[in-house]
Design an enzyme around this catalytic site. Structure first.
Site, mmCIF file in Angstrom:
data_model
loop_
_atom_site.group_PDB
_atom_site.id
_atom_site.type_symbol
_atom_site.label_atom_id
_atom_site.label_comp_id
_atom_site.label_asym_id
_atom_site.label_seq_id
_atom_site.Cartn_x
_atom_site.Cartn_y
_atom_site.Cartn_z
ATOM 1 N N GLY A 16 2.827 -10.666 -0.706
ATOM 2 C CA GLY A 16 3.593 -11.777 -0.146
ATOM 3 C C GLY A 16 4.615 -12.332 -1.124
ATOM 4 N N LYS A 196 -1.020 6.290 5.628
ATOM 5 C CA LYS A 196 -1.194 5.496 4.414
ATOM 6 C C LYS A 196 -2.627 5.629 3.880
ATOM 7 C CE LYS A 196 0.667 1.403 2.299
ATOM 8 N NZ LYS A 196 -0.388 0.676 1.624
ATOM 9 N N ASN A 204 -7.966 4.236 -4.204
ATOM 10 C CA ASN A 204 -8.585 2.917 -4.338
ATOM 11 C C ASN A 204 -10.035 3.044 -4.767
ATOM 12 O OD1 ASN A 204 -7.070 0.297 -3.509
ATOM 13 N ND2 ASN A 204 -6.278 1.847 -2.112
#
Length: 315
Positions: A16, A196, A204
């Site tokens: 963000g 993705k 991850n």
């Protein structure tokens, strides 16, 4: 479309903060909802230290500690982690202008399906697939190492026909393009999310499990082979679910990771800081979809089980 729509950022962390700052610098009316970092950002502004764009500083910032103080926004970019979506829903509703477009800038599968019932039908819900290497290094400070493109897909809302949905996607992409960022309107959101996942599922989890960054994972033959095998499981699962990914897609991602700067994925940072891991969106949801389609993902399932063990041990 209004040339300068009002944009709200819900979750002003690395994602963000980066996209909000870039949009604000491009002249858009951007409003940031913050929690623990409000005082720092209000006093010192937002900082993005970018390998591509240089050191960027936004001050003053239109920052708010309470959503009740925010003006209604035409576009809401949700950069919070998927683990907090249920508590984000009331904030989104309160910050949304009539007919607002809500973009989930999040990783994982089925995140829109789970949030949709918590939102009114009058709001458009989109997925935002962010291809970016960035992390937050201090309150209000984002380290941007590489990339930054964002692909948008329409999930649900008042736009019932393909033409209307495409127009909204193009409007959204135009916002990011005006900020100097690559952005593409994606016809199939689910396919984009599976694409993705081909990167997110191996890197991850293995970064956490092996306490390692991408360069080390790629330079060791054993871990590189494991990454490639997990990638292929995700590609096969996507195909079983009706989403045929481009030929050689996993190999292209391996080559792209070789070219990337050394990177620690977001789940690694969450684990080190003892924050909840996005295990449901990145692992449980794809595993469930694959199982329903009759496709086994044994390496991915083992990675998920190991990550659950580590997270439970932290609690």
């Amino acid at each position: 479309m209004n040339a300068k729509p009002r944009i709200g950022i819900i979750g002003s962390g690395a994602i963000g903060g980066f996209y909000g700052l870039m949009l604000a610098r491009a002249g858009f009316d951007v409003h940031f909802l913050l929690r623990s970092e409000f005082a720092d950002v209000a006093a010192h502004g937002l900082q993005v230290n970018s390998a591509q764009h240089g050191n960027l500083h936004l001050k003053p910032v239109q920052a708010y500690q309470s959503v009740a103080d925010m003006p209604p926004c035409d576009w809401l970019l949700v950069g919070a982690k998927t683990t907090s979506n249920a508590e984000m829903a009331p904030l989104i509703i309160q910050a949304a202008a009539p007919g607002a477009k809500v973009v989930l800038m999040q990783n994982g599968l089925a995140v829109e399906e789970e949030l949709r019932p918590l939102l009114p039908d009058s709001l458009h819900l989109l997925g935002g697939l962010c291809y970016i290497c960035a992390h937050r290094s201090a309150p209000g400070v984002v380290e941007h190492q590489a990339l930054g493109n964002i692909n948008l897909g329409y999930h649900s809302g008042p736009a019932n026909d393909a033409e209307s949905r495409q127009l909204i996607l193009e409007q959204g992409s135009a916002l990011f393009q005006a900020a100097g960022l690559d952005s593409t309107a994606m016809a199939e959101l689910d396919q984009a999310r599976w694409q993705k996942l081909v990167w997110n599922v191996p890197y991850n989890g293995l970064a956490v499990l092996l306490n390692s960054h991408t360069t080390a994972l790629m330079s060791n033959a054993e871990s590189r082979a494991l990454v490639a095998a997990i990638m292929q499981e995700v590609v096969d699962a996507a195909a079983a679910c009706g989403h045929q990914l481009p030929a050689g897609f996993a190999g292209k991602l391996l080559a792209a990771t070789d070219r990337m700067p050394d990177y620690l994925p977001s789940m690694y940072h969450d684990f080190i800081l003892q924050r909840p891991l996005e295990l449901h969106a990145i692992y449980a949801a794809p595993l469930a979809a694959a199982a329903a389609a009759g496709c086994a993902m044994p390496r991915t399932e083992m990675l998920y089980q190991a990550l659950r063990f580590l997270q439970q041990r932290q609690q």
